[in-house]
Scaffold this active site. Structure first.
Site, PDB file in Angstrom:
ATOM      1  N   ARG A  68     -10.841   7.760   4.396  1.00  0.00           N
ATOM      2  CA  ARG A  68     -10.609   6.730   3.381  1.00  0.00           C
ATOM      3  C   ARG A  68     -11.909   6.197   2.768  1.00  0.00           C
ATOM      4  O   ARG A  68     -11.936   5.121   2.198  1.00  0.00           O
ATOM      5  CB  ARG A  68      -9.843   5.563   3.995  1.00  0.00           C
TER       6      ARG A  68
ATOM      7  N   GLU B  57     -16.819  -7.166  -4.014  1.00  0.00           N
ATOM      8  CA  GLU B  57     -15.367  -6.988  -3.911  1.00  0.00           C
ATOM      9  C   GLU B  57     -14.636  -8.325  -3.974  1.00  0.00           C
ATOM     10  O   GLU B  57     -13.636  -8.485  -4.666  1.00  0.00           O
ATOM     11  CB  GLU B  57     -15.016  -6.267  -2.598  1.00  0.00           C
TER      12      GLU B  57
ATOM     13  N   LYS C  59     -11.466  -7.430   6.959  1.00  0.00           N
ATOM     14  CA  LYS C  59     -10.835  -6.542   7.932  1.00  0.00           C
ATOM     15  C   LYS C  59     -11.735  -5.352   8.212  1.00  0.00           C
ATOM     16  O   LYS C  59     -12.241  -4.767   7.258  1.00  0.00           O
ATOM     17  CB  LYS C  59      -9.499  -6.081   7.342  1.00  0.00           C
TER      18      LYS C  59
ATOM     19  N   ARG D  82      -2.523   3.574  12.911  1.00  0.00           N
ATOM     20  CA  ARG D  82      -2.020   4.762  12.214  1.00  0.00           C
ATOM     21  C   ARG D  82      -0.971   5.480  13.044  1.00  0.00           C
ATOM     22  O   ARG D  82      -0.109   6.169  12.492  1.00  0.00           O
ATOM     23  CB  ARG D  82      -3.193   5.655  11.812  1.00  0.00           C
TER      24      ARG D  82
ATOM     25  N   TYR E 272      -2.034  -8.967  16.652  1.00  0.00           N
ATOM     26  CA  TYR E 272      -0.937  -8.471  17.497  1.00  0.00           C
ATOM     27  C   TYR E 272      -0.793  -9.332  18.754  1.00  0.00           C
ATOM     28  O   TYR E 272       0.179  -9.198  19.483  1.00  0.00           O
ATOM     29  CB  TYR E 272      -1.184  -6.998  17.862  1.00  0.00           C
TER      30      TYR E 272
ATOM     31  N   LYS F 153     -12.372  -4.658   2.960  1.00  0.00           N
ATOM     32  CA  LYS F 153     -11.764  -3.832   4.002  1.00  0.00           C
ATOM     33  C   LYS F 153     -12.658  -2.621   4.234  1.00  0.00           C
ATOM     34  O   LYS F 153     -12.969  -1.879   3.294  1.00  0.00           O
ATOM     35  CB  LYS F 153     -10.368  -3.392   3.551  1.00  0.00           C
TER      36      LYS F 153
ATOM     37  N   CYS G 160      -3.991   6.062   0.627  1.00  0.00           N
ATOM     38  CA  CYS G 160      -3.507   4.779   0.121  1.00  0.00           C
ATOM     39  C   CYS G 160      -3.235   4.793  -1.379  1.00  0.00           C
ATOM     40  O   CYS G 160      -3.009   3.742  -1.978  1.00  0.00           O
ATOM     41  CB  CYS G 160      -4.502   3.679   0.456  1.00  0.00           C
TER      42      CYS G 160
ATOM     43  N   SER H 125      -5.726  -3.241  15.055  1.00  0.00           N
ATOM     44  CA  SER H 125      -5.087  -2.544  16.177  1.00  0.00           C
ATOM     45  C   SER H 125      -6.064  -2.119  17.264  1.00  0.00           C
ATOM     46  O   SER H 125      -5.809  -2.324  18.451  1.00  0.00           O
ATOM     47  CB  SER H 125      -4.329  -1.326  15.635  1.00  0.00           C
TER      48      SER H 125
ATOM     49  N   CYS I  29       0.860  -1.189   0.000  1.00  0.00           N
ATOM     50  CA  CYS I  29       0.000   0.000   0.000  1.00  0.00           C
ATOM     51  C   CYS I  29       0.887   1.227   0.000  1.00  0.00           C
ATOM     52  O   CYS I  29       2.106   1.127   0.164  1.00  0.00           O
ATOM     53  CB  CYS I  29      -0.912  -0.003   1.224  1.00  0.00           C
TER      54      CYS I  29
HETATM   55  C1  PBG Z   1      -3.690   0.726   5.282  1.00  0.00           C
HETATM   56  C2  PBG Z   1      -3.726  -0.258   6.370  1.00  0.00           C
HETATM   57  C3  PBG Z   1      -4.552  -0.153   7.501  1.00  0.00           C
HETATM   58  C4  PBG Z   1      -4.234  -1.221   8.344  1.00  0.00           C
HETATM   59  C5  PBG Z   1      -3.292  -1.995   7.686  1.00  0.00           C
HETATM   60  N1  PBG Z   1      -2.967  -1.376   6.450  1.00  0.00           N
HETATM   61  C6  PBG Z   1      -5.684   0.698   7.828  1.00  0.00           C
HETATM   62  C7  PBG Z   1      -5.786   2.084   7.442  1.00  0.00           C
HETATM   63  O1  PBG Z   1      -4.988   2.919   7.908  1.00  0.00           O
HETATM   64  O2  PBG Z   1      -6.728   2.398   6.722  1.00  0.00           O
HETATM   65  C8  PBG Z   1      -4.888  -1.418   9.678  1.00  0.00           C
HETATM   66  C9  PBG Z   1      -4.346  -2.432  10.564  1.00  0.00           C
HETATM   67  C10 PBG Z   1      -4.719  -2.291  11.977  1.00  0.00           C
HETATM   68  O3  PBG Z   1      -5.516  -1.410  12.371  1.00  0.00           O
HETATM   69  O4  PBG Z   1      -4.205  -3.090  12.750  1.00  0.00           O
HETATM   70  N2  PBG Z   1      -3.436   0.270   4.045  1.00  0.00           N
HETATM   71 ZN    ZN Z   2      -3.014   2.095   2.801  1.00  0.00          ZN
END
Ligand code: PBG
Ligand code: ZN
Length: 327
Positions: A220, A236, A251, A208, A316, A198, A129, A277, A119
């Site tokens: 986004r 999708e 996700k 982030r 995690y 996603k 992105c 996260s 990404c």
């Molecule tokens: C972006 C990306 C994100 C995550 C992984 N790659 C989300 C985003 O900022 O939109 C999120 C992972 C997480 O929250 O653990 N390409």
């Molecule tokens: Zn991204």
């Protein structure tokens, strides 16, 4: 008057319960995310994600060894570059941070799977992105120019030794574009794990911080999906399957268990769920207060994801889970 059906018969003893347990969480299902930063000797804890660190390449290699020794099959790598620019050079340059980390980890721990997130958001100054024109503050991410940058990124990652390419930007056609670029560069054997469904989620907040990838303006929602949409997830997914995805991802995980279940019914490809996260941080915060039993809650949650249909779980918690599951 006696009940004729007595399900409790099969719950009577631990060994009976073990015999009839339907879903069993395994270390084999887990992937551990790594955040790699420039420099050496760096291990900086992410304040909103206790226990998760930004690591320089040398430290990431040591961490990869730990992950391997715990029996976890693989890691997914996110990179924080030295510099950000509109062309996201840090993502696709052969010396990019993810490429460095991939090569170093594959050299040190060859049997550990290295999945790379493909990404641009960590590598662009605006944090989106995809590609935006110079001076465009309206946040109009241009789809097809983004595909060109993603193709270069995936090929650079494969060249560095990545085992699996995982595009996460939700651009139209990204799986097909990356597949053809990989094939043209002779990486026909490198599979694609598509972040197929996603959602635009508030649960990404702590990530982030960790990846320094918050959008600097806007959000986004022109590329990630609305949380209210379920059939759109199938559209999708079907596109990504048609474009050659080898594995699919849903996700976030917890608020989207119905999506996991639905995608599982609709396709035959291996399915991953990303326990993101914010889901991690909530558990860590409550556990730190002594309000919940962390191990029990995490094992229950991940078992639930697997029961919903996830074959693979990115989390995690993976290192902790591996130690909890050790006999
Ligand atoms: C972006 C990306 C994100 C995550 C992984 N790659 C989300 C985003 O900022 O939109 C999120 C992972 C997480 O929250 O653990 N390409
Ligand atoms: Zn991204």
């Amino acid at each position: 008057m006696f009940p004729t059906h007595r399900p409790r018969r099969l719950r009577r003893t631990p060994v009976l319960r073990r015999l009839v347990q339907e879903t069993v969480l395994s270390i084999n299902d887990l992937i551990y995310p790594l955040f790699v930063v420039p420099g050496s000797g760096v291990a900086q804890e992410v304040s909103s994600m206790p226990g998760v660190f930004q690591l320089s390449v040398d430290k990431a290699v040591a961490e990869a060894q730990t992950v391997y020794d715990l029996g976890i099959p693989g890691v997914i790598i996110f990179g924080i570059p030295e510099q950000k620019d509109l062309d996201a050079q840090g993502a696709w340059h052969e010396c990019g941070i993810v490429q460095q980390a991939t090569t170093a980890i594959k050299a040190a721990v060859p049997e550990l799977l290295v999945i790379v997130d493909t990404c641009l958001c960590e590598y662009t100054p605006h944090g989106h992105c995809g590609y935006l024109e110079v001076g465009d503050l309206t946040g109009r991410v241009l789809n097809d120019p983004t595909l060109e940058l993603l193709k270069k990124t995936a090929v650079a990652q494969a060249r560095a030794g990545a085992d699996i390419i995982a595009p996460s930007g939700m651009m139209d056609g990204f799986v097909g574009a990356i597949r053809s670029a990989l094939d043209a560069a002779d990486f026909t054997e490198v599979p694609i794990l598509s972040y197929a469904a996603k959602y635009a989620s508030a649960y990404y907040g702590p990530f982030r911080d960790a990846a320094d990838s918050a959008p600097q303006f806007g959000d986004r929602r022109t590329y990630q999906m609305h949380p209210g949409n379920r059939r759109e997830a199938l559209r999708e997914v079907n596109l990504d399957v048609a474009e050659g995805a080898d594995m699919l991802m849903v996700k976030p995980a917890l608020a989207y268990m119905d999506i996991i279940w639905q995608v599982k019914q609709a396709t035959e490809l291996p399915l991953a769920a990303y326990n993101v996260s914010g889901e991690y941080s909530m558990v860590k915060a409550a556990a730190a207060q002594g309000w919940i039993d962390e191990a029990a809650v995490v094992l229950e949650t991940l078992t639930g994801l697997k029961r919903a249909g996830a074959d693979i779980i990115l989390t995690y918690h993976a290192k902790d889970v591996a130690s909890w599951l050790k006999p």
